[in-house]
Each structure stands twice: as structure tokens, then as C-alpha cells.
Design a protein around this motif. Structure first.
Motif, PDB file in Angstrom:
ATOM      1  N   GLY A 236       0.805  -1.212   0.000  1.00  0.00           N
ATOM      2  CA  GLY A 236       0.000   0.000   0.000  1.00  0.00           C
ATOM      3  C   GLY A 236       0.840   1.266   0.000  1.00  0.00           C
ATOM      4  O   GLY A 236       2.066   1.243  -0.169  1.00  0.00           O
ATOM      5  N   TYR A 237       0.167   2.385   0.236  1.00  0.00           N
ATOM      6  CA  TYR A 237       0.847   3.685   0.256  1.00  0.00           C
ATOM      7  C   TYR A 237       1.701   3.822   1.512  1.00  0.00           C
ATOM      8  O   TYR A 237       1.287   3.440   2.605  1.00  0.00           O
ATOM      9  N   LEU A 238       2.899   4.389   1.348  1.00  0.00           N
ATOM     10  CA  LEU A 238       3.809   4.612   2.474  1.00  0.00           C
ATOM     11  C   LEU A 238       4.387   6.015   2.394  1.00  0.00           C
ATOM     12  O   LEU A 238       4.878   6.445   1.347  1.00  0.00           O
ATOM     13  N   ALA A 239       4.335   6.740   3.522  1.00  0.00           N
ATOM     14  CA  ALA A 239       4.996   8.038   3.664  1.00  0.00           C
ATOM     15  C   ALA A 239       6.035   7.920   4.768  1.00  0.00           C
ATOM     16  O   ALA A 239       5.712   7.474   5.869  1.00  0.00           O
ATOM     17  N   ILE A 240       7.261   8.290   4.466  1.00  0.00           N
ATOM     18  CA  ILE A 240       8.351   8.194   5.433  1.00  0.00           C
ATOM     19  C   ILE A 240       8.655   9.604   5.943  1.00  0.00           C
ATOM     20  O   ILE A 240       9.166  10.451   5.209  1.00  0.00           O
ATOM     21  N   ILE A 241       8.328   9.854   7.210  1.00  0.00           N
ATOM     22  CA  ILE A 241       8.485  11.202   7.772  1.00  0.00           C
ATOM     23  C   ILE A 241       9.764  11.232   8.606  1.00  0.00           C
ATOM     24  O   ILE A 241       9.747  11.059   9.819  1.00  0.00           O
ATOM     25  N   ASP A 253       1.455  15.574  -0.873  1.00  0.00           N
ATOM     26  CA  ASP A 253       0.895  14.432  -1.605  1.00  0.00           C
ATOM     27  C   ASP A 253      -0.552  14.158  -1.197  1.00  0.00           C
ATOM     28  O   ASP A 253      -1.331  13.594  -1.974  1.00  0.00           O
ATOM     29  N   LEU A 254      -0.919  14.539   0.022  1.00  0.00           N
ATOM     30  CA  LEU A 254      -2.292  14.318   0.489  1.00  0.00           C
ATOM     31  C   LEU A 254      -3.309  15.109  -0.323  1.00  0.00           C
ATOM     32  O   LEU A 254      -4.504  14.808  -0.281  1.00  0.00           O
ATOM     33  N   LEU A 255      -2.862  16.127  -1.066  1.00  0.00           N
ATOM     34  CA  LEU A 255      -3.770  16.897  -1.911  1.00  0.00           C
ATOM     35  C   LEU A 255      -4.150  16.142  -3.173  1.00  0.00           C
ATOM     36  O   LEU A 255      -5.021  16.594  -3.934  1.00  0.00           O
ATOM     37  N   LYS A 256      -3.493  15.002  -3.407  1.00  0.00           N
ATOM     38  CA  LYS A 256      -3.853  14.150  -4.542  1.00  0.00           C
ATOM     39  C   LYS A 256      -4.956  13.188  -4.081  1.00  0.00           C
ATOM     40  O   LYS A 256      -4.767  12.456  -3.108  1.00  0.00           O
ATOM     41  N   PRO A 257      -6.097  13.163  -4.743  1.00  0.00           N
ATOM     42  CA  PRO A 257      -7.206  12.308  -4.290  1.00  0.00           C
ATOM     43  C   PRO A 257      -6.829  10.841  -4.142  1.00  0.00           C
ATOM     44  O   PRO A 257      -7.271  10.172  -3.200  1.00  0.00           O
ATOM     45  N   GLU A 258      -5.976  10.323  -5.035  1.00  0.00           N
ATOM     46  CA  GLU A 258      -5.627   8.909  -4.960  1.00  0.00           C
ATOM     47  C   GLU A 258      -4.797   8.598  -3.714  1.00  0.00           C
ATOM     48  O   GLU A 258      -4.924   7.514  -3.120  1.00  0.00           O
ATOM     49  N   VAL A 259      -3.968   9.540  -3.284  1.00  0.00           N
ATOM     50  CA  VAL A 259      -3.172   9.337  -2.066  1.00  0.00           C
ATOM     51  C   VAL A 259      -4.069   9.441  -0.835  1.00  0.00           C
ATOM     52  O   VAL A 259      -3.984   8.625   0.089  1.00  0.00           O
ATOM     53  N   ALA A 262      -6.071   6.267  -0.566  1.00  0.00           N
ATOM     54  CA  ALA A 262      -5.245   5.110  -0.210  1.00  0.00           C
ATOM     55  C   ALA A 262      -4.888   5.116   1.266  1.00  0.00           C
ATOM     56  O   ALA A 262      -4.817   4.054   1.898  1.00  0.00           O
ATOM     57  N   LEU A 263      -4.683   6.282   1.842  1.00  0.00           N
ATOM     58  CA  LEU A 263      -4.247   6.365   3.234  1.00  0.00           C
ATOM     59  C   LEU A 263      -5.415   6.305   4.212  1.00  0.00           C
ATOM     60  O   LEU A 263      -5.298   5.724   5.293  1.00  0.00           O
ATOM     61  N   PHE A 264      -6.552   6.870   3.843  1.00  0.00           N
ATOM     62  CA  PHE A 264      -7.644   7.022   4.806  1.00  0.00           C
ATOM     63  C   PHE A 264      -8.860   6.127   4.558  1.00  0.00           C
ATOM     64  O   PHE A 264      -9.681   5.962   5.449  1.00  0.00           O
ATOM     65  N   PHE A 265      -8.985   5.533   3.380  1.00  0.00           N
ATOM     66  CA  PHE A 265     -10.227   4.819   3.085  1.00  0.00           C
ATOM     67  C   PHE A 265     -10.043   3.413   2.535  1.00  0.00           C
ATOM     68  O   PHE A 265     -11.030   2.724   2.310  1.00  0.00           O
ATOM     69  N   GLN A 266      -8.813   2.960   2.294  1.00  0.00           N
ATOM     70  CA  GLN A 266      -8.628   1.657   1.671  1.00  0.00           C
ATOM     71  C   GLN A 266      -8.878   0.505   2.632  1.00  0.00           C
ATOM     72  O   GLN A 266      -9.418  -0.516   2.268  1.00  0.00           O
TER      73      GLN A 266
END
Length: 370
Positions: A236-241, A253-259, A262-266
């Protein structure tokens, strides 16, 4: 997964977050308009059916206590099991040696827990993962330790300062390397491991007795030949902070609907501390485009490609572009902000122009007045 103990290891902060961690732990850095980094790993554990979670803290852990409280937002406010915030043990004259020192200081908690399997995770790898499949993988492989990894595109991602894995044809880990500017592998270790709780306790005791204090280097990497260490792939989606640059990039990247999806609804929902506030208020002539705006905001100016946390006030004539404004910031009229990050409660007076660089946005610390 009532037989699984969740351990969120916050013993080591990410120093490259600089201004964002001066007054808080890395785990409580705000993200995505209303969340904190720790919300993601904690929600992942709860969504996987884990109802006993211990949080090993270190520096600035007051912010952890303030945010998590009793754990009720994650349904962890139980009489038995539930959420346990484990403060750092008293340090001797040698100070803090590594995260195993915190594990060792709370051995009683681990030994008294009835679960057989433990999942240990940090908080700066942002994803939406259900651990059920990973635990089943761990059992089927009869692994001593299972590490979770993600394959990333080496051409598009900065993989320096990360731990990379090399696997054999059976999926067993044969090497783990770190701090390579041009790594040979694209398999990023996500700082998540699965192992038997008894093995964890045994490894902690043996390592500390030999003056080894680093979970990754001294427990996993040092024992690759002695233990069956397998790797489970997360797709799945991964963000490394782990830096200001990555924090800004992943936030945008959160402003992209697909991201966002993927992070909040998958898989499962991401929970956070509830704060009651009215919906955002938009003035009639205030253009807002491609932005995340949390509740409680009052917008009278222009907002483009930005993330506004709760309670932000943008006065008439102000222009906000490509920026992140955290909770309760106030921007007076005729100010221009582009590629900046404002921590909580920053006040920008009228007529200011704050312009950051594309790769390195300008960061202003909490409660600054500019």
C-alpha cells in the motif's frame, strides 16, 4: 488478534525534523490537517484487532500523554489490557544508550502480558496496514522474526538514511544495510517487526547483559545468521516522515485524491483525539482551491494548494500558497505565504511576505510572532 501485543517504540526521535520536534515528540508531529503521526500506527493496530498496546516513550513525552490520554478515541480505555503509556526508566550516570534500555526498563509489563506474539513499530512510517496477513505470514514461515518492508522506486525516492533489505529466493533476510546514498536494494525496512513475545524478552535481556542497546542493529541485524528472519511485503501507500523535506512532500501528496483515498479509506479508519469545533467558515469572496481545510477555520483570504489545521484564521487580503499552517495560526491581511510551514499558534502580522524554497520550505516554530 487478541493474542497479539502491540508495542509502539518511540524511544528514538527523528532528529532531522528539527523545528517540529523542539517542543514535542516525533510521534505527535501534526500531519494531514487534524492527525498526529502516532495516530496511524495506533489505528492500524486497533483495526487489526489488537487491544493491548504499550507506548514506549522517551523525550518530550508530555505531548504523548496529552494526545493519547486514556486511549478512548481508539477504544483502548479498558479496565484490563487497553493502552499503556510507558515512560522512560530512570537513567543512570551513563545516560540513554539506546531503545533497548527502555524495553529493559519495562520487562515486567511485557512478562505480565498474556499475548504470545508482539508487533513492534515506530511511528514515522505512515501507512494504512492491517497486520493480520503479516502475522499469518509470520506463522506459516515459522519465522523467529518477520520484518515488514515496502519496495520503492529508487528513481523517484530519496532512500538515504533508510535501512534496506536483501532477500534470498525464499524471502529470508540475508542482509540489512543503512545510510547508503545509492543502495543496491529498493526494499525499505518499515521499522515494523513481528516476533514471539518470549523471544523479544529473551533477546532484550541477553543484549543488555552484553551492553548492546539498539533493537535494529544489535537484536535483528546482528542475529541474521542465528535467527530465521523473514520479510513481509506491504504493497500500500507509504509516507516516510524522517526529514522536513519528506514531511512537506508527503503532506503535499495528500492533496492528490488517490493518495488521500489510499491512506484514509482503503482499509480501516484513522482515529485521532476529538476536538469539537464548528465547520470551517468561508467568506463569500474568499477563493480556496485544492486544499485541505480542517474544522474551526475562518477564511477571508486566498488559499491554494495548502493544508490548514483546526482553527486557522486567514484575514482578508492574505494569500496562502503551497503551505502548511498548523492549529490556531493567524495570518493578518495583505500577507503572502508560499512554501512555508507554520507550527501551532504562529501569528503573522499584516504585509509580511514569507517565501520558502521548493525543496526546503521555511519552518517557523510554535507560537512565533512574525
Amino acid at each position: 488478534m487478541n493474542n497479539v501485543l502491540g508495542i509502539i517504540n518511540l524511544s528514538i526521535n527523528q532528529p532531522l525534523l528539527h523545528e517540529l520536534t523542539y517542543s514535542r515528540a516525533t510521534a505527535t508531529v501534526p500531519f494531514g490537517g487534524r492527525y498526529r503521526l502516532i495516530d496511524f500506527v495506533l489505528s492500524n493496530m486497533v483495526n487489526s484487532g489488537i487491544n493491548n498496546v504499550g507506548v514506549l516513550t522517551h523525550n518530550n513525552y508530555r505531548s504523548i500523554i496529552d494526545h493519547l490520554g486514556s486511549g478512548k478515541e481508539w477504544d483502548l480505555d479498558h479496565k484490563q489490557r487497553g493502552l499503556f503509556i510507558l515512560p522512560p526508566p530512570n537513567m543512570n550516570s551513563s545516560g540513554f544508550n539506546g531503545d533497548l534500555q527502555n524495553f529493559y526498563g519495562h520487562l515486567e509489563y511485557f512478562e505480565r502480558s498474556t499475548e504470545e506474539i508482539a508487533i513492534v513499530s515506530s511511528s514515522h512510517m505512515i501507512c494504512n496496514i492491517n497486520y493480520t496477513e503479516a502475522v499469518e505470514f509470520h506463522k506459516k514461515r515459522n519465522a523467529d522474526i518477520t520484518v515488514i518492508y515496502k519496495e520503492l522506486d529508487t528513481a523517484q525516492e530519496n532512500l538515504s538514511n533508510l535501512i534496506m533489505l536483501e532477500l534470498n529466493e525464499n524471502g529470508r533476510v540475508v542482509s540489512m544495510t543503512e545510510n547508503h546514498l545509492k543502495p543496491d536494494s529498493n526494499k525499505v525496512y518499515m521499522r515494523m517487526i513481528i516476533l514471539r513475545k518470549e523471544l523479544l524478552v529473551d533477546l532484550v535481556k541477553k543484549s543488555v547483559a552484553q551492553n548492546y542497546y539498539d533493537l535494529v542493529r544489535h537484536v535483528i541485524m546482528r542475529n541474521l545468521d542465528q535467527l530465521n528472519v523473514y520479510a513481509y511485503e506491504y504493497k500500500g501507500y507509504l509516507a516516510i516522515i524522517n526529514s522536513i523535506h519528506n514531511y512537506y512532500k508527503c503532506s503535499m501528496d495528500l492533496l492528490k485524491p488517490e493518495v488521500w483515498k489510499a491512506l484514509f479509506f482503503q482499509r480501516g479508519l484513522i482515529y485521532t483525539k476529538i476536538k469539537d469545533a464548528p465547520p470551517a467558515l468561508y467568506a463569500k469572496d474568499a477563493p480556496v482551491t485544492n486544499s485541505l481545510v480542517a474544522n474551526g477555520c475562518i477564511i477571508e483570504g486566498t488559499v491554494e494548494n495548502s493544508i490548514l489545521f483546526r482553527g486557522v484564521k486567514i484575514k482578508k487580503g492574505a494569500v496562502i500558497k503551497n503551505s502548511i499552517l498548523m492549529q490556531n495560526c493567524v495570518i493578518e491581511g495583505d500577507s503572502v505565504l508560499d512554501r512555508v510551514i507554520l507550527d501551532k499558534e504562529v501569528f503573522v502580522t499584516s504585509g509580511n511576505q514569507l517565501i520558502g524554497e521548493q525543496a526546503t520550505p521555511t519552518v517557523f516554530t510554535k507560537k512565533s510572532s512574525i
